[in-house]
Every structure is written in structure tokens, then in C-alpha cells.
Motif scaffolding. Structure first.
Motif, short mmCIF file in Angstrom:
data_model
loop_
_atom_site.label_atom_id
_atom_site.label_comp_id
_atom_site.label_asym_id
_atom_site.label_seq_id
_atom_site.Cartn_x
_atom_site.Cartn_y
_atom_site.Cartn_z
N VAL A 89 0.86 -1.10 -0.03
CA VAL A 89 -0.05 0.06 0.11
C VAL A 89 0.75 1.19 0.05
O VAL A 89 2.02 1.37 0.70
CB VAL A 89 -1.03 0.06 1.16
CG1 VAL A 89 -0.03 0.00 2.55
CG2 VAL A 89 -1.77 1.20 1.11
N LEU A 90 0.40 2.35 -0.76
CA LEU A 90 1.29 3.30 -1.01
C LEU A 90 0.47 4.48 -0.43
O LEU A 90 -0.68 4.85 -0.94
CB LEU A 90 1.58 3.79 -2.35
CG LEU A 90 2.77 4.71 -2.83
CD1 LEU A 90 4.19 4.58 -1.79
CD2 LEU A 90 2.86 4.74 -4.20
N THR A 91 0.83 5.44 0.57
CA THR A 91 0.14 6.49 1.11
C THR A 91 0.72 7.80 0.66
O THR A 91 1.81 7.88 0.55
CB THR A 91 -0.09 6.34 2.73
OG1 THR A 91 1.39 6.40 3.05
CG2 THR A 91 -0.55 4.98 2.91
N ASP A 92 -0.34 8.90 0.89
CA ASP A 92 0.03 10.16 0.73
C ASP A 92 0.62 10.55 -0.72
O ASP A 92 0.78 11.68 -0.83
CB ASP A 92 1.17 10.46 1.73
CG ASP A 92 0.66 10.55 3.33
OD1 ASP A 92 -0.47 10.69 3.39
OD2 ASP A 92 1.72 10.08 3.81
N ILE A 93 0.21 9.71 -1.62
CA ILE A 93 0.51 10.13 -2.96
C ILE A 93 -0.67 10.41 -3.71
O ILE A 93 -1.80 9.77 -3.57
CB ILE A 93 1.33 8.89 -3.72
CG1 ILE A 93 2.53 8.55 -2.84
CG2 ILE A 93 1.77 9.23 -5.31
CD1 ILE A 93 3.64 9.74 -2.98
N PRO A 94 -0.70 11.45 -4.53
CA PRO A 94 -2.00 11.64 -5.18
C PRO A 94 -2.74 10.76 -5.75
O PRO A 94 -1.99 9.76 -6.74
CB PRO A 94 -1.73 12.79 -6.26
CG PRO A 94 -0.65 13.64 -5.80
CD PRO A 94 0.29 12.40 -4.91
N LEU A 95 -3.94 10.28 -5.72
CA LEU A 95 -4.46 9.08 -6.29
C LEU A 95 -4.48 9.15 -7.84
O LEU A 95 -4.65 7.85 -8.48
CB LEU A 95 -6.03 8.98 -5.63
CG LEU A 95 -6.05 8.51 -4.35
CD1 LEU A 95 -7.67 8.57 -3.84
CD2 LEU A 95 -5.41 7.62 -3.72
#
Length: 282
Positions: free
Chosen positions: A249-255
Motif C-alpha cells: 500500500v502506498l500512502t500520501d501520493i495523489p490518487l
């Protein structure tokens, strides 16, 4: 031959330019004053005994203007043509050149022999029939209050910062970044979490603080327009049975960047899903 005001002005401009180069980035009153005194004293035309008192009379005001010149501009580069500090400094050096020329001319008209040849200096008021005009302390620069001036300065600073950020990205070795990413991803275990930087404008992800490019990219991520986003990557499970692919999972990156970013990790057999910030991740 008696030097004229034009020649003396050129010598003064060269001297001040030398002081600016010497003191740029570390300007304080003592440093500037000392550097200006030494530079003027090293020029024979500006420090001759017959005119030394004229140069010394202008020294405090000239040093103050040079200091103001050094501290009134936030970055090296071309100053605007109507910059008031530059104008006042130029005019002050012109006035000094005129007074030095007058002192030289007065000495030439006099039969007085230079004390450098005959002995100690004596008070000889007849040597200088024309008194140098009183040096007036220049007024402090008035702030530019024209409409939009502050906005223009902010825009210029932002443009310089963006240009420097792009130069930083240009200088990076993206092949090395990919190789270091591959080694780190291969060693990750379930539950491991690493900081990442996503460079949207280059389509590159920098994984882990130990990546050789991480610090350089991290320093420019707050520059508006450079397109760098900070987030975190975490493996959330072991590969499924009969599958070598892992889940992360990758967080805080623009969807909206998922389509462009996911293939970069898929190349390392990692299926990634983007999500917003969550305190439960990691």
C-alpha cells in the motif's frame, strides 16, 4: 599627467566591484569596511597622499552603500536598471571621482612639493583652494510600494527556486536510482515500511532514505511546480500461494497518479494500491 574624473570613476567602480565579489554572501559592516579600505588603498590613484584625505572622507558613506547593495538583493543575478541602491552608489562614486580630480588639479597648480618626497605632512591650506563638497549621507532606500511590487518579487523568487529544482533533478543519476530501488524492494519483508518520493514530472519513484538521491529530491519537494510528493510504501502480506507477486500500500501520493506509478512497482512484482493518509498503516 593629472587624472580626470572619468578615469578616477572607472578605478572606483572597479574597486567597488572587487569588494562586492569579495564580500558576497558574508556581508557585515566590519567586513565590508575593511575590504573597501584595503581595496582603495591598493590603488595608487585613489590612495595618493595628495588625495587620500578625500577618499577617507567618503569611505564611511561608501561602505554603508556597498553593504546596503549586498544585503538588499536576495540572490545573485542581474539587478533592475532602476534599482535605487545601485543608482545612489554609482552617483556617490561619481561625486568622489569629481572631488579627487579637483584635489589632483589643485595639487598640480600649486608649487608645493609632495611630502612623500620631502618629509612629514604639514597643514598647507593653500594647496587645496577648492574644498571638496560636503559629503551628504544618502537617504535610505524607500520600499517599492507600486501596485503588484511584492507579488512580482515573490514570483521572481518562485521562478528562481523552480529553475534550481529542475537543475537538481537534471543532475541525478536515474539509472542508479532504479538499481537502488530494486535492491531495496527485493529485501523488503511483510510489514516493512519505507519513505518514498514520487517525482511526477519525471515519472520516477525514489524509495527509502538510503537511496543516494533521496536527500537531494527531498530538499526540493516544497518548491511549487516541481511535482515532488512524499509518501510511504508498506508491504502488507506475503506472496500468495503459487504467486511471486507481493501486495503493498502506498500512502500520501495523489490518487490520480496511480496509473502512472503502479507499473513502476509492478516491474518488481509488487501490486500496489494507493490510499490516503492513515494512522493505521505501519
Amino acid at each position: 599627467m593629472v587624472p580626470d574624473a572619468g578615469v578616477l570613476h572607472e578605478h572606483l567602480l572597479q574597486a567597488v566591484n572587487a569588494v562586492v565579489e569579495r564580500c558576497w554572501g558574508a556581508a557585515d559592516p566590519d567586513t565590508v569596511g575593511h575590504a573597501l579600505f584595503e581595496t582603495l588603498a591598493a590603488d595608487d590613484l585613489l590612495s595618493a597622499r595628495a588625495v587620500a584625505h578625500v577618499t577617507e572622507a567618503y569611505l564611511p558613506d561608501t561602505a554603508e552603500l556597498v553593504l546596503r547593495y549586498l544585503t538588499s538583493y536576495d540572490a545573485a543575478g542581474e539587478r533592475p536598471a532602476d534599482d535605487p541602491v545601485t543608482i545612489w552608489l554609482y552617483e556617490t562614486l561619481g561625486a568622489l571621482a569629481n572631488d579627487l580630480a579637483a584635489a589632483y588639479a589643485a595639487t598640480a597648480r600649486s608649487s608645493y612639493e609632495s611630502p612623500s618626497l620631502t618629509g612629514p605632512v604639514h597643514d598647507l591650506p593653500e594647496v587645496f583652494p577648492e574644498e571638496p563638497r560636503t559629503v551628504r549621507r544618502p537617504k535610505r532606500p524607500r520600499p517599492d510600494r507600486e501596485p503588484g511590487a511584492a507579488a512580482r518579487r515573490r514570483a521572481e523568487r518562485a521562478e528562481r527556486a523552480l529553475h534550481a529544482a529542475h537543475e537538481t533533478l537534471e543532475a541525478l543519476d536515474w539509472t542508479r536510482i532504479d538499481e537502488e530501488n530494486a535492491r531495496l524492494l527485493k529485501s523488503l519483508k511483510a510489514g516493512d515500511r519505507r519513505k518514498v518520493l514520487w517525482v511526477r514530472t519525471r515519472g520516477i519513484i525514489v524509495i527509502g532514505r538510503n537511496n543516494s538521491a533521496f536527500d537531494a529530491v527531498d530538499r526540493i519537494r516544497d518548491v511549487q511546480g516541481v511535482g515532488v510528493f512524499a509518501g510511504s510504501l508498506q508491504l502488507i502480506g506475503k506472496p500468495k500461494l503459487l504467486s511471486a507477486r507481493r501486495q503493498a500500500v502506498l500512502t500520501d501520493i495523489p490518487l490520480e497518479d496511480a496509473e502512472e506509478l503502479s507499473p513502476l512497482l509492478a516491474a518488481h512484482r509488487i501490486d500496489v494500491s494507493l490510499t490516503g493518509t492513515s494512522r493505521w498503516v505501519g
